[in-house]
Design a protein around this motif. Structure first.
Motif, PDB file in Angstrom:
ATOM      1  N   UNK A  67     -16.336  26.012  12.396  1.00 16.68           N
ATOM      2  CA  UNK A  67     -16.378  25.373  11.070  1.00 16.68           C
ATOM      3  C   UNK A  67     -16.477  26.416   9.957  1.00 16.68           C
ATOM      4  N   UNK A  68     -17.258  27.458  10.173  1.00 14.63           N
ATOM      5  CA  UNK A  68     -17.336  28.537   9.184  1.00 14.63           C
ATOM      6  C   UNK A  68     -15.945  29.140   8.979  1.00 14.63           C
ATOM      7  N   UNK A  69     -15.232  29.378  10.073  1.00 14.04           N
ATOM      8  CA  UNK A  69     -13.870  29.907   9.977  1.00 14.04           C
ATOM      9  C   UNK A  69     -12.950  28.976   9.214  1.00 14.04           C
ATOM     10  N   UNK A 131      -9.795  33.043  13.605  1.00  6.48           N
ATOM     11  CA  UNK A 131     -10.122  33.191  12.191  1.00  6.48           C
ATOM     12  C   UNK A 131      -9.384  34.376  11.574  1.00  6.48           C
ATOM     13  N   UNK A 132      -9.466  35.528  12.220  1.00  6.25           N
ATOM     14  CA  UNK A 132      -8.809  36.710  11.674  1.00  6.25           C
ATOM     15  C   UNK A 132      -7.294  36.538  11.646  1.00  6.25           C
ATOM     16  N   UNK A 136      -5.080  36.691   8.348  1.00  4.04           N
ATOM     17  CA  UNK A 136      -3.967  37.637   8.287  1.00  4.04           C
ATOM     18  C   UNK A 136      -2.693  36.941   7.837  1.00  4.04           C
ATOM     19  N   UNK A 137      -2.440  35.763   8.370  1.00  4.73           N
ATOM     20  CA  UNK A 137      -1.238  35.018   7.987  1.00  4.73           C
ATOM     21  C   UNK A 137      -1.271  34.724   6.489  1.00  4.73           C
ATOM     22  N   UNK A 138      -2.416  34.272   5.996  1.00  2.00           N
ATOM     23  CA  UNK A 138      -2.535  33.976   4.572  1.00  2.00           C
ATOM     24  C   UNK A 138      -2.354  35.245   3.734  1.00  2.00           C
ATOM     25  N   UNK A 157      -5.690  44.954   5.068  1.00  4.05           N
ATOM     26  CA  UNK A 157      -6.501  43.741   5.045  1.00  4.05           C
ATOM     27  C   UNK A 157      -7.646  43.768   6.043  1.00  4.05           C
ATOM     28  N   UNK A 158      -7.351  44.133   7.277  1.00  5.68           N
ATOM     29  CA  UNK A 158      -8.413  44.169   8.293  1.00  5.68           C
ATOM     30  C   UNK A 158      -9.416  45.282   7.990  1.00  5.68           C
TER      31      UNK A 158
END
Length: 200
Positions: A67-69, A131-132, A136-138, A157-158
């Protein structure tokens, strides 16, 4: 039919309350002190009620992590759709703000605990990966808009996420606001200078 729908709505509400209570408890008192009694007290649901929806504390904790993700990704998407994230500088600011957000404390707590708890680590790994990957896609959608090489955008980004994670953890014990501001100014400047690919 109406009764079944009402039962489904009650079930959804109870699950939501339990997940919210778990997130709040981990953020407030830490992973190891987030007992079933703590969760149930915060949710206003009995232990029996909890076990009607989750087989174990671990299942509930993993659901809270998911849910946090979802909330992180949904917030990024909503801000981007609203035009609040239009370039790399906005993305950098968003990343730091989200990582500093109270709800992200849940991730820090779980990642540290997972280091020495194999079952938690095994269950959490795909949640973290999802999540990552979604973030990344966004981020790559913004990179494409500004013609930044996808491989470079992913690396930057990472790297920013990991840098801000460390900053957020340390600032609770050893805050350095001047250095943090200088870091942000420099990162935003660098983000604006990332090499662009020509349009084909």
């Amino acid at each position: 039919m109406s009764d079944r729908r009402t039962q489904a709505e009650r079930r959804t509400k109870s699950i939501g309350q339990l997940i919210d209570a778990t997130i709040d408890a981990i953020a407030d008192v830490g992973y190891h002190r987030t007992s079933l009694n703590e969760i149930c007290s915060r949710a206003g649901i009995s232990r029996g009620g909890l076990f009607r929806h989750f087989d174990s504390r671990l299942d509930l904790v993993v659901a809270a992590a998911e849910e946090v993700g979802r909330r992180h990704a949904a917030r990024f998407s909503a801000l981007r759709e609203a035009g609040a994230i239009v370039d790399a500088a906005d993305a950098v600011r968003f990343a730091r703000d989200e990582i500093r957000d109270r709800i992200n404390t849940v991730w820090f707590e779980l990642l540290v605990a997972a280091r020495t708890e194999p079952e938690l680590r095994e269950r959490l790994a795909p949640v973290a990966e999802a999540l990552l990957s979604e973030l990344e896609v966004l981020g790559l959608q913004i990179a494409d808009q500004y013609r930044v090489d996808p491989a470079l955008a992913r690396l930057v980004g990472t790297s920013l996420i990991h840098m801000f994670d460390g900053e957020a953890i340390f600032r609770a014990t050893y805050p350095r606001p001047d250095l943090e501001q200088d870091r942000m100014d420099t990162l935003i400047s660098i983000a604006g200078k990332l090499p662009r690919q020509p349009r084909t």
